[in-house]
Write a protein that holds these residues in place. Structure first.
Motif: not given
Length: 283
Positions: A115, A117-120, A124, A126-127, A148
């Protein structure tokens, strides 16, 4: 039962006793710091220092806010998924049980890294997807970092508790559910009026484990803090203990804080159990 008690004494009682002994001493330096350190008896001094340390007290406040957000999401999500899988209309139940449980099979540290990594931003998907939709969300912001952390914990534990709730639902006599159907109760009404009340003991037990686990939160905030530096090194009680022991090298204070955390966990377990018993008795 002897092997169990031997192992219990070795890995639980002995460390507790050693922590209690360490909490009674502190390291003091002499000669303006050039004469080395010596261990001196501190009595309850370490406990007093921990209880009067604003950082230690604030860490419990952070966990309280975390629980307000996390527990309804996790318990509600797990219960909703369990009811859906238990529904008469559900198909491929075994597949969905395994699929929902898979996040829990990932070790907590690895899950937090995933996560992170997925927040960065810049790494990511996702971003990138949010930016493509014209939305902006800083996962490491001062206010957003808590969400988060909640997301990481919920992602990891919803599936695990769903399995527990589903097992409880399977223990409900089928005759009871058939009688509700004959009386004209629909699926939603059967779930809320029949199924949920009949697994109250399971819900209370899960809530107890969730509360005790929440105050021991460490992996997710520790890794999120690497990017969300506003959280601080002592955001949760366990992070405070870690900081005092392995960064400040104050093992006496860390041991005292650990014992205070264990005492708080015991009191919290007692309160949750009492409230849960009242809820079950009100059925």
């Amino acid at each position: 039962m002897v092997p169990f008690f031997v192992l219990f004494a070795a890995v639980t009682l002995a460390p507790l006793g050693y922590a209690a002994w360490m909490s009674l001493f502190r390291e003091e330096s002499s000669g303006l710091g050039f004469g080395g350190t010596e261990r001196v008896f501190a009595g309850i001094g370490n406990f007093t220092e921990a209880l009067t340390d604003p950082a230690f007290l604030a860490s419990f406040g952070h966990i309280a806010v975390y629980c307000v957000l996390y527990i309804p999401v996790m318990i509600g999500g797990a219960l909703a998924l369990a009811l859906l899988v238990d529904s008469a209309l559900a198909r491929a139940k075994r597949f969905f049980q395994i699929a929902y449980f898979m996040p829990h099979a990932v070790p907590g540290l690895i899950a937090s890294l995933i996560w992170l990594y997925l927040y960065t931003p810049g790494l990511s998907p996702v971003t990138e997807a949010l930016q493509a939709l014209g939305a902006e969300w800083n996962f490491f912001g001062t206010d957003e970092a808590l969400f988060s952390i909640v997301n990481v914990s919920a992602w990891q534990w919803i599936g695990y508790n769903m399995i527990i709730f589903y097992a409880g639902l399977q223990a409900i006599p089928r005759e009871t559910l058939e009688a509700a159907t004959v009386d004209g109760a629909g699926g939603i009404r059967t779930a809320l009026k029949i199924k949920v009340p009949m697994i109250r003991s399971t819900v209370v037990l899960t809530l107890l484990f969730t509360c005790v686990g929440a105050i021991q939160l460490f992996d997710a905030p520790k890794l999120i803090q690497l990017r969300a530096t506003e959280l601080g090194e002592e955001w949760s009680p366990t992070m405070y203990i870690f900081s005092q022991a392995f960064q400040g090298h104050d093992y006496g204070l860390a041991a005292a804080a650990s014992l205070l955390l264990a005492l708080f966990a015991g009191l919290l377990s007692f309160v949750v159990t009492k409230l849960g018993n009242r809820w079950k008795a009100a059925a």
